[in-house]
Design an enzyme around this catalytic site. Structure first.
Site, mmCIF file in Angstrom:
data_model
loop_
_atom_site.group_PDB
_atom_site.id
_atom_site.type_symbol
_atom_site.label_atom_id
_atom_site.label_comp_id
_atom_site.label_asym_id
_atom_site.label_seq_id
_atom_site.Cartn_x
_atom_site.Cartn_y
_atom_site.Cartn_z
ATOM 1 N N TYR A 194 52.238 3.631 7.637
ATOM 2 C CA TYR A 194 51.279 4.676 7.286
ATOM 3 C C TYR A 194 49.991 4.416 8.044
ATOM 4 C CZ TYR A 194 48.054 7.441 4.381
ATOM 5 O OH TYR A 194 47.110 8.340 3.924
ATOM 6 N N LYS A 250 38.990 0.110 4.883
ATOM 7 C CA LYS A 250 39.135 -0.742 3.701
ATOM 8 C C LYS A 250 38.130 -1.912 3.665
ATOM 9 C CE LYS A 250 43.570 1.160 2.603
ATOM 10 N NZ LYS A 250 44.701 1.529 3.384
ATOM 11 N N ASP A 263 46.830 -1.091 14.044
ATOM 12 C CA ASP A 263 46.132 -0.498 12.903
ATOM 13 C C ASP A 263 45.874 -1.583 11.861
ATOM 14 O OD1 ASP A 263 45.198 0.859 10.734
ATOM 15 O OD2 ASP A 263 46.874 2.271 10.581
HETATM 16 C C1 LIG Z 1 44.830 2.936 4.077
HETATM 17 C C2 LIG Z 1 45.343 2.971 5.459
HETATM 18 C C3 LIG Z 1 44.951 3.972 6.357
HETATM 19 C C4 LIG Z 1 44.114 5.157 5.950
HETATM 20 O O1 LIG Z 1 42.828 4.771 5.575
HETATM 21 P P1 LIG Z 1 41.957 5.791 4.662
HETATM 22 O O2 LIG Z 1 40.630 5.115 4.560
HETATM 23 O O3 LIG Z 1 42.707 5.898 3.368
HETATM 24 O O4 LIG Z 1 41.882 7.081 5.378
HETATM 25 C C5 LIG Z 1 45.371 3.862 7.677
HETATM 26 N N1 LIG Z 1 46.144 2.840 8.078
HETATM 27 C C6 LIG Z 1 46.549 1.868 7.238
HETATM 28 C C7 LIG Z 1 47.368 0.740 7.757
HETATM 29 C C8 LIG Z 1 46.170 1.910 5.883
HETATM 30 O O5 LIG Z 1 46.598 0.954 5.063
#
Ligand SMILES: *Cc1c(COP(=O)(O)O)cnc(C)c1O
Length: 431
Positions: A144, A267, A239
Site C-alpha cells: 500500500y 507517519k 516507500d
Molecule cells: C500509511 C502509508 C501510506 C499513506 O500515508 P498517508 O499519510 O496515510 O497518506 C503510504 N505508504 C505506506 C507504506 C504507508 O504505510
C-alpha cells in the site's frame, strides 16, 4: 467492559461519514463490532469515551513512536502555535527538520515536505515519470502506498480487509500503467522488466511490508530490485512512510544498506501531525518546481507546528531509544509465539524492529498470496479477546502492530496475559 458511548457516537458518525469513519481501517470491518471512540492518549495507552484504558499497538497506525502526549513534543508544538499556525512562506523550522532528516538519511540529498504519505508517493511517482519520460510503474501485490489513483491496484490492508481487488473510480487508463509483481519474487520482476523495461519509469516498494501484515524482505531482494532498475534506466522508490525513522534512524534503507533514487516519508516524520516528505538524489529532485518543470505544491506544506512535532519526535529517537524498541519488540514477539504454541494455535509471528504481525497460519507468510492463507476468523476472535482485556491491536489481520518507547514491561505483561486468552479463544475456531 462498557462500550455504550462508543456505540452511540458510532451511530451519529455513521450518519455523517461513509461507514462512520474518516479512514477505512478505523472501522472494524475486518473483525466485526463497533470501533472505539478515543477520548485521549497518554504514553502507550488510549482512554476511550467509556473510560476504558487500552494498551495501544496501533499508535495512530505508526506515527506515535514516542507514545501519546510526550511532554517534549507537546511543548514544541505549543511553542510553535504561539508564533502562528501557518504562513505560506518559508519558515526556519522546515530547515531544522530537513537537516535532521538528511543527517539521518544522507542519501536524501534534497527533499520536499508535504502533508501526508499519499501526497509523498503521488509526487514521487510524478517525479519519476517526469525524470525518465516513461509512464509505467511497478508495484507489488499487497503493498500500500496511499490512496492515490495509480497506486490503488493490488493495494493491501484496507482493500484486503474489505475484499475489494481494486477501487472503482480509478480510470482503466490510469490503472493500465501500473504493473504488479509478487513480493519477494525477483525472477518475476526480471521477467516484467524483460517484457516492458523500456516503459518502466519506477519501481515502488514497501521495503518491509506493513500493509498486508508484516512481511520481511528476503536476503538481497531489495538490492536486487535496485540493480534491475539501474540496468533498465528506471528509478527505485523506497516507500518509507511506515518504516522511516521507525526501523532505525536511517529507516529500512539504513537497515538494509539501500541507496535508492527516491524515498517517501510520512507517519513518524510528523510525530502525529500531518507531515509527508519525498526526496532523494539531488539530480532527480532538482527537476521539481520551481527548480525544474515537474509540478508539486501544498498550501500547508512545511507547516510550522507539524515541523515542530516531527523534529521533537526524531530528536527523541536516539540509538538507545531504537535499542529499547528492539528489545521490547523481540520479547513481545517471543512471548506471543510461545503463548500461541501453548494454546496449540499455529501462527507466524513476523517482525522487523518495532513492527509485528501475528498471522493465524501454519505456513510461512512471505507475500500477499501466503498472507491471504491466514485465518481471519481466528484473528477476529484473538482481536476481540485482547480488546476486552484492555489491549488495542490493529483491527485487521493484514496490519502491523507497533511498539512505542512508552510501552513498559508491565504493558507487555498485560498484553501477553490477554494474548493467552486470545489464543485460547482462537483455538476453539476452525482455521
Ligand atoms: C500509511 C502509508 C501510506 C499513506 O500515508 P498517508 O499519510 O496515510 O497518506 C503510504 N505508504 C505506506 C507504506 C504507508 O504505510
Amino acid at each position: 467492559m462498557k462500550t455504550e458511548l462508543s456505540e452511540k457516537l458510532f451511530q451519529r458518525a455513521s450518519t455523517l461519514f461513509p461507514g462512520g469513519v474518516n479512514s477505512p481501517v478505523r472501522a472494524f470491518k475486518g473483525v466485526g463490532g463497533t470501533p472505539r471512540f478515543i477520548a485521549r492518549g497518554r504514553g502507550a495507552h488510549l482512554i476511550d469515551v467509556d473510560g476504558n484504558d487500552l494498551v495501544d499497538y496501533v499508535l495512530s497506525w505508526g506515527p506515535m513512536i514516542a507514545g501519546h502526549c510526550h511532554p517534549e513534543v507537546m511543548r514544541e508544538v505549543q511553542d510553535a502555535m504561539k508564533d502562528g499556525a501557518s504562513f505560506g512562506a518559508p519558515s526556519p523550522k522546515e530547515i531544522v527538520l530537513g537537516e535532521l532528516v538528511r543527517e539521518r538519511a544522507p542519501w536524501i540529498e534534497k527533499m520536499r515536505f508535504c502533508s501526508s504519505g499519499t501526497e509523498a508517493t503521488t509526487a514521487a511517482i510524478r517525479v519519476a515519470r517526469g525524470f525518465t519520460g516513461r509512464d509505467d510503474l511497478v508495484k507489488f501485490d499487497g503493498c500500500y502506498h496511499g490512496a492515490g489513483d495509480p497506486l490503488l491496484v493490488k493495494a493491501g490492508s484496507g482493500v484486503e480487509t474489505l475484499g475489494l481487488p481494486d477501487s472503482p473510480g480509478v480510470p482503466a487508463d490510469v490503472a493500465r500503467h501500473t504493473l504488479t509483481a509478487p513480493y519477494n519474487d525477483l525472477p518475476a520482476l526480471e521477467r516484467l522488466f524483460a517484457a516492458k523495461g523500456r516503459d518502466i519509469a519506477a519501481v515502488i516498494i514497501e521495503p518491509v511490508v506493513g500493509n498486508m501484515g508484516v512481511i520481511v524482505p528476503g536476503p538481497g531482494y531489495l538490492q536486487g530490485i535496485h540493480d534491475l532498475c539501474k540496468r533498465h534506466g528506471a528509478l527505485f522508490i523506497v516507500d518509507e512512510v511506515m518504516t522511516g525513522f521507525r526501523l532505525g534512524a536511517g529507516g529500512a534503507c539504513g537497515l538494509y544498506g539501500l541507496r535508492p533514487d527516491l524515498v517517501t516519508f510520512g507517519k513518524v516524520i510528523g510525530g502525529g501531525l500531518p507531515v509527508g516528505a519525498f526526496g532523494g538524489r539531488a539530480e532527480v529532485m532538482d527537476r521539481v518546481a520551481p527548480a525544474g518543470p515537474i509540478y508539486q505544491a501544498g498550501t500547508l506544506s512545511g507547516n510550522p507546528m507539524a515541523m515542530a512535532a516531527g523534529t521533537a519526535t526524531l530528536r527523541l529517537m536516539t540509538p538507545a531509544a531504537y535499542q529499547l524498541l528492539e528489545t521490547r519488540a523481540a520479547s513481545l514477539a517471543e512471548g506471543l509465539a510461545a503463548a500461541a504454541a501453548a494454546a496449540e494455535v499455529p501462527v507466524q509471528v513476523n517482525r522487523v524492529g518495532s513492527m509485528l504481525t501475528v498471522f493465524f497460519s501454519s505456513t510461512p507468510v512471505f507475500d500477499a498470496a501466503s498472507a491471504r492463507q491466514a485465518s481471519g476468523r481466528r484473528f477476529a476472535a484473538f482481536f476481540h479477546t485482547l480488546l476486552l482485556n484492555g489491549v488495542y491491536f490493529p483491527p485487521s489481520q493484514f496490519e502491523a502492530a507497533f511498539l512505542s518507547t512508552a510501552h513498559t514491561e508491565a504493558d507487555l505483561e498485560q498484553t501477553l496475559r490477554a494474548a493467552r486468552a486470545g489464543f485460547a479463544a482462537a483455538a476453539k475456531l476452525e482455521a
